[in-house]
Design a protein around this motif. Structure first.
Motif, PDB file in Angstrom:
ATOM      1  N   LEU A 124       0.856  -1.185   0.000  1.00 47.08           N
ATOM      2  CA  LEU A 124       0.000   0.000   0.000  1.00 47.08           C
ATOM      3  C   LEU A 124       0.892   1.234   0.000  1.00 47.08           C
ATOM      4  CD1 LEU A 124      -2.925   1.130   0.168  1.00 47.08           C
ATOM      5  CD2 LEU A 124      -2.565   1.294   2.645  1.00 47.08           C
ATOM      6  N   VAL A 125       0.838   1.997  -1.085  1.00 48.40           N
ATOM      7  CA  VAL A 125       1.675   3.190  -1.230  1.00 48.40           C
ATOM      8  C   VAL A 125       0.804   4.418  -1.030  1.00 48.40           C
ATOM      9  CG1 VAL A 125       3.223   4.459  -2.755  1.00 48.40           C
ATOM     10  CG2 VAL A 125       3.153   1.959  -2.852  1.00 48.40           C
ATOM     11  N   GLU A 126       1.046   5.133   0.052  1.00 46.18           N
ATOM     12  CA  GLU A 126       0.277   6.348   0.352  1.00 46.18           C
ATOM     13  C   GLU A 126       0.907   7.532  -0.386  1.00 46.18           C
ATOM     14  OE1 GLU A 126      -0.839   6.474   4.733  1.00 46.18           O
ATOM     15  OE2 GLU A 126       0.641   4.867   4.634  1.00 46.18           O
ATOM     16  N   LEU A 127       0.024   8.334  -0.989  1.00 41.78           N
ATOM     17  CA  LEU A 127       0.479   9.437  -1.826  1.00 41.78           C
ATOM     18  C   LEU A 127      -0.140  10.740  -1.352  1.00 41.78           C
ATOM     19  CD1 LEU A 127      -0.028   7.338  -5.025  1.00 41.78           C
ATOM     20  CD2 LEU A 127       2.191   7.973  -4.102  1.00 41.78           C
ATOM     21  N   GLY A 128       0.079  11.784  -2.086  1.00 42.57           N
ATOM     22  CA  GLY A 128      -0.410  13.103  -1.703  1.00 42.57           C
ATOM     23  C   GLY A 128      -1.913  13.231  -1.857  1.00 42.57           C
ATOM     24  N   PRO A 129      -2.462  14.357  -1.420  1.00 44.76           N
ATOM     25  CA  PRO A 129      -3.913  14.577  -1.513  1.00 44.76           C
ATOM     26  C   PRO A 129      -4.363  14.793  -2.952  1.00 44.76           C
ATOM     27  CG  PRO A 129      -2.816  16.556  -0.700  1.00 44.76           C
ATOM     28  CD  PRO A 129      -1.773  15.482  -0.775  1.00 44.76           C
ATOM     29  N   ASN A 130      -5.634  14.473  -3.207  1.00 41.23           N
ATOM     30  CA  ASN A 130      -6.216  14.737  -4.524  1.00 41.23           C
ATOM     31  C   ASN A 130      -6.723  16.173  -4.587  1.00 41.23           C
ATOM     32  OD1 ASN A 130      -8.579  14.704  -3.018  1.00 41.23           O
ATOM     33  ND2 ASN A 130      -9.206  12.676  -3.732  1.00 41.23           N
ATOM     34  N   ASP A 131      -7.481  16.499  -5.614  1.00 41.43           N
ATOM     35  CA  ASP A 131      -7.957  17.870  -5.797  1.00 41.43           C
ATOM     36  C   ASP A 131      -8.860  18.320  -4.656  1.00 41.43           C
ATOM     37  OD1 ASP A 131      -6.573  17.918  -8.152  1.00 41.43           O
ATOM     38  OD2 ASP A 131      -8.305  17.459  -9.423  1.00 41.43           O
ATOM     39  N   GLN A 132      -9.495  17.368  -3.974  1.00 41.11           N
ATOM     40  CA  GLN A 132     -10.380  17.697  -2.856  1.00 41.11           C
ATOM     41  C   GLN A 132      -9.627  17.719  -1.516  1.00 41.11           C
ATOM     42  OE1 GLN A 132     -11.395  15.225  -5.274  1.00 41.11           O
ATOM     43  NE2 GLN A 132     -12.274  17.024  -6.282  1.00 41.11           N
ATOM     44  N   GLY A 133      -8.317  17.499  -1.572  1.00 38.63           N
ATOM     45  CA  GLY A 133      -7.522  17.520  -0.346  1.00 38.63           C
ATOM     46  C   GLY A 133      -7.548  16.208   0.423  1.00 38.63           C
ATOM     47  N   THR A 134      -8.117  15.162  -0.157  1.00 35.93           N
ATOM     48  CA  THR A 134      -8.210  13.866   0.510  1.00 35.93           C
ATOM     49  C   THR A 134      -6.960  13.047   0.209  1.00 35.93           C
ATOM     50  OG1 THR A 134     -10.612  13.904   0.190  1.00 35.93           O
ATOM     51  CG2 THR A 134      -9.610  11.779   0.779  1.00 35.93           C
ATOM     52  N   PRO A 135      -6.329  12.449   1.239  1.00 38.45           N
ATOM     53  CA  PRO A 135      -5.161  11.595   0.984  1.00 38.45           C
ATOM     54  C   PRO A 135      -5.513  10.452   0.029  1.00 38.45           C
ATOM     55  CG  PRO A 135      -5.381  12.048   3.326  1.00 38.45           C
ATOM     56  CD  PRO A 135      -6.636  12.553   2.676  1.00 38.45           C
TER      57      PRO A 135
END
Length: 509
Positions: A124-135
């Protein structure tokens, strides 16, 4: 628990002159197994030894020398597989990969093509937030992990007319971790390698030192039109993903990202000009910022793989695997979830503290000494890490121990010192050492909580500054001036909360 239902990030889209293109990336990560001896000999794996000093007869390809497998290398591969939630194969086998190069004295590499020790897993690779600010996070599938020997090292810079060979690395055990083509951008590729390295460091199966070559990656890059990746997922037909090129021996996260970027744009330029991409192995030229052809991409039959006649199939018992699983340490995702749940930390703070085992262990020791999880996290991340970074030190080199930092926090909690005094105390402990409580007592740093003394100081400041009083009554924000003057008058030792309360009371706020 860690939220594995986070949204999946969008694929990286590159705009060409006539079309949009999406990136498809798969990685083959070569991780040096953390053992004292090599895969098939008792020669040392110590880095930095004199050239050709860590070489056994079997490593040098001497006639009649037979390989004997190192059990700990097998155990480390199994631990890694368990850490990646992968299938462990109780029966595996070794093959000879035949090619000729000066740093491969046997004329072949012992590897595992047909029957690897570890099968399918995931990261599981956690990345930056999307356009809505959700991780966001992406699950990258692991196809396999196999054990193999490393080759030696050719040295070309000692004499322009000569090449030298150092066989110290020959026979060192590697785990080749092969991903599926699930990675969709340069940043994701770097995040994936970072997560693999983090997990293996927690497990103690690879130190992850990329500078020494102990962790390096071959990066497979292709480009396809939007929608083609979804067709691949439905059919598992790799033809939808475009022709891939492999970029060899990347040992830097920054260069991995840069190489993917330039290689993708190279392929797009070829395709948009009406050409076709040739499947090949390429090198990334750091100086020029470009990839260049190294050789045509070999297939398995080019290496004439066949079962190694000197090694029987490797059979391991389920009970042995179960015992290894029972003694695995707490892994990063589980530790992060526990820090969030037990200490009320934010996702970001928990990620920072669990980035490596040393930081996580230090933090937990501070919590044990202070009894306050959130305060410990704030001081470790902001004050300690900031000070260490300024001095270019690692957490293992911290002059402030967990007990000392916990002691400072306990003094704050007890009201013996203010936050400002605590900063001064931290600097004293960092540079001079000592017990925080004893330093406070010896240097008269204890916070003044006597309401009468504070009130007298506030009264004196107000009486001496009637013009400021009138301004503060018109503009309440100016009350802070009186707070600052009172703290200054009391040598910074007054209880700030009590000063604020009394100033507000005296000014009628």
């Amino acid at each position: 628990m860690l939220d594995t239902q986070m949204p999946t990030p969008k694929p990286r889209v590159i705009a060409g002159e006539s079309h949009d293109w999406e990136l498809v990336i798969g990685l083959e990560v070569h991780a040096q197994v953390a053992t004292k001896a090599k895969l098939f000999s008792g020669a040392s794996t110590t880095f930095g030894a004199e050239p050709n000093s860590n070489v056994a007869f079997v490593d040098a390809g001497m006639p009649g020398m037979l390989p004997v497998i190192n059990e700990e290398c097998v155990a480390q591969a199994v631990r890694t597989g368990l850490g990646l939630k992968a299938e462990i194969h109780l029966t595996s086998a070794f093959d000879r990969k035949n090619y000729f190069y000066p740093d491969l004295p046997q004329g072949y590499q012992i590897s595992q093509l047909y029957h690897p020790i570890v099968g399918e897993g995931e990261v599981l690779v956690e990345l930056g937030p999307n356009d809505q600010g959700t991780p966001t996070a992406r699950t990258v599938r692991i196809e396999r992990i196999h054990l193999e020997q490393d080759a030696g090292k050719s040295i070309h810079d000692m004499d322009p007319a000569l090449s030298f060979v150092d066989l110290n690395r020959t026979g060192v055990a590697l785990m080749e971790i092969v991903s599926r083509p699930d990675i969709r951008g340069p940043e994701e590729a770097a995040a994936y390698v970072t997560k693999l390295r983090q997990i293996m460091r927690y497990l103690g199966t690879c130190d992850g030192n990329m500078q020494n070559g102990n962790l390096r990656a071959d990066v497979n890059v292709s480009v396809c039109r939007p929608g083609q990746y979804e067709k691949y997922q439905e059919t598992q037909d790799f033809g939808h993903l475009g022709t891939r090129c492999e970029i060899k021996n990347m040992n830097s996260l920054r260069f991995i990202q840069a190489a993917i970027e330039v290689e993708a744009r190279r392929q797009i330029a070829i395709l948009e000009s009406g050409g076709s991409v040739t499947q090949e192995t390429r090198l990334y030229d750091v100086e020029k910022g470009e990839t260049r052809s190294m050789r045509s991409k070999e297939e398995a039959h080019d290496y004439r793989y066949f079962p190694d006649p000197d090694l029987l199939p490797l059979d391991i018992e389920q009970a042995w695997v179960d015992d290894l699983a029972a003694h695995l340490p707490e892994l990063p995702d589980a530790k992060k979830a526990r820090f969030i749940g037990d200490f009320g930390l934010s996702d970001y703070d928990a990620s920072v503290l669990t980035a490596d085992t040393t930081s996580a262990t230090f933090f937990e020791a501070v919590v044990a000494a202070s009894g306050n999880g959130k305060a410990s996290a704030n001081w470790v991340i902001n004050d300690l890490f900031g000070r260490l970074k300024k001095d270019d030190r690692e957490i293992a080199e911290s002059p402030v121990s967990p007990a000392q930092l916990g002691g400072i926090l306990k003094l704050i909690e007890a009201g013996d010192i203010s936050g400002k005094i605590a900063k001064d105390l931290f600097e004293i402990v960092y540079t001079e050492g000592g017990d925080p409580a004893e330093i406070v007592a010896a240097r008269g740093m204890k916070q003044v909580t006597d309401t009468g003394a504070i009130e007298r100081a506030v009264d004196e400041i107000i009486a001496a500054n009637p013009d400021q009083v009138e301004k503060a009554r018109v503009n309440p924000k100016l009350a802070g001036w009186f707070v600052g003057q009172t703290m200054k008058a009391m040598g910074g030792k007054a209880n700030p909360a009590e000063v604020n309360r009394l100033v507000g009371q005296k000014l009628g706020q």
